[in-house]
Design a protein around this motif. Structure first.
Motif, short mmCIF file in Angstrom:
data_model
loop_
_atom_site.label_atom_id
_atom_site.label_comp_id
_atom_site.label_asym_id
_atom_site.label_seq_id
_atom_site.Cartn_x
_atom_site.Cartn_y
_atom_site.Cartn_z
N TYR A 109 0.40 -3.55 4.24
CA TYR A 109 1.17 -2.50 3.57
C TYR A 109 1.85 -1.61 4.61
O TYR A 109 1.37 -1.48 5.74
N SER A 113 1.37 6.68 -1.95
CA SER A 113 0.26 5.75 -1.76
C SER A 113 -0.84 6.32 -0.88
O SER A 113 -1.88 5.68 -0.70
N HIS A 114 -0.66 7.54 -0.36
CA HIS A 114 -1.60 8.08 0.64
C HIS A 114 -1.37 9.58 0.74
O HIS A 114 -0.22 10.04 0.68
N GLU A 121 3.64 2.33 5.07
CA GLU A 121 3.82 3.66 4.48
C GLU A 121 4.69 4.51 5.39
O GLU A 121 4.54 4.50 6.62
N ALA A 127 1.26 3.28 9.01
CA ALA A 127 2.12 4.39 8.58
C ALA A 127 3.01 4.77 9.75
O ALA A 127 2.61 4.67 10.91
N MET A 167 3.64 8.45 2.22
CA MET A 167 2.50 9.30 2.55
C MET A 167 2.99 10.74 2.50
O MET A 167 3.99 11.09 3.14
N TYR A 203 5.98 6.61 -5.92
CA TYR A 203 5.96 5.97 -4.60
C TYR A 203 4.79 6.40 -3.71
O TYR A 203 4.58 5.81 -2.65
N GLY A 248 5.08 2.26 0.48
CA GLY A 248 4.80 3.51 -0.21
C GLY A 248 5.06 4.71 0.68
O GLY A 248 5.39 4.55 1.86
N GLU A 267 5.61 8.33 6.26
CA GLU A 267 5.16 9.70 6.05
C GLU A 267 6.36 10.64 5.97
O GLU A 267 7.29 10.55 6.77
#
Length: 298
Positions: free
Chosen positions: A146, A210-211, A148, A111, A185, A208, A183, A150
């Protein structure tokens, strides 16, 4: 909810935030011994020996390992949307290195966050961030990993390009045109800092996300811990406590994120303020989570 939160989420915590003044190995060991946690978020290790020790603990723990590359950017002030191409490439380089380190530790992705921006170069910064993100998604995809991004405040503290939820949605849509390993966060701590609500952010970013992160913020100027400081729940003049977390859970449930087959990571992002005891702050957070969860309707 009568069912455990652990059915629907992998509850985690952010190691460097939860125990900022602890030895890193001691803090990882402490989290690994606590069966409240299903996940842990770690960041860059300064040497191979420490990394090796951490890897051994993590392999034995059955924790889901997540890797936060945010400190790699924030510490040296690197900007993945820098309009200076040489500087942008420095940010991309450390993110590429982060993917390699994350992989070595058993994490399945990284991330990061967008960098600062200026109004007059906002569109160019957006294009630069797309370039960086596309390149690291391409590299991560080659490893089956992956990426991400934030979502942060855009004018209060971090002043990151991404940013308000509508712009985050626009950005994610662009990246997803080419990369399905990307994705967003989202963090309850950041909703007050972007002047948005749980309902607005989660509904706007629904395709979108994912976290998840949860925590608190002080958004009243002139008060202690103002900005993106992640104080404990119930901190004086702060925005989030049990009822705000309950509202967050309600929206997340309504939007279909309760997934017992493949639970999302839901991590605590709370840190002690001043001389507060980190273990008391952690206990505070668990109490708030437990109370908000119990109040959530089935």
């Amino acid at each position: 909810m009568r069912e455990s939160i652990h059915k629907y989420f992998q509850v985690g915590t952010i190691q460097w935030m939860s125990y900022p003044n602890y030895d890193v190995i001691d803090s990882i060991r402490k989290i690994a011994r606590d069966d409240y946690f299903d996940a842990i978020e770690i960041t860059q290790f300064k040497n191979n020996e420490t990394r090796k020790q951490a890897k051994g603990i993590l392999q034995a723990s059955h924790l889901k390992v997540c890797y936060g590359a945010q400190p790699r950017l924030l510490g040296p002030k690197l900007n993945p949307n820098d309009i200076d191409e040489t500087e942008r490439k420095k940010a991309e380089e450390t993110l590429t290195e982060a993917i390699d380190e994350a992989e070595s530790l058993g994490a399945k992705g990284i991330a990061f966050l967008a960098g600062k921006w200026e109004e007059q170069t906002k569109e160019l910064a957006f294009a630069q961030l797309l370039k960086t993100t596309g390149n690291i998604c391409e590299y991560a995809r080659s490893k089956g990993m992956y990426v991400e991004l934030e979502v942060f405040d855009y004018d209060m503290d971090k002043a990151a390009l991404i940013g308000p939820a509508p712009l985050a949605a626009e950005f994610a849509a662009e990246v997803r045109k080419k990369y399905n390993n990307f994705g967003l966060m989202v963090d309850l701590s950041h909703f007050p800092t972007t002047y948005e609500t749980s309902q607005f952010v989660i509904r706007t970013l629904r395709p979108y996300i994912s976290h998840f992160h949860i925590g608190n913020a002080v958004v009243k100027k002139g008060y202690e811990a103002y900005g993106d400081q992640h104080p404990r729940f119930g901190f004086p003049e702060s925005a989030n406590d049990t009822m705000e977390l309950l509202d967050f859970f309600r929206v997340v449930k309504e939007e279909g994120f309760f997934n017992s087959a493949e639970p999302y990571v839901l991590s605590i992002e709370v840190k002690p303020w001043g001389d507060e005891d980190p273990e008391i702050v952690m206990a505070n957070t668990k109490r708030v989570i437990n109370r908000a969860w119990v109040l959530l309707e089935d």
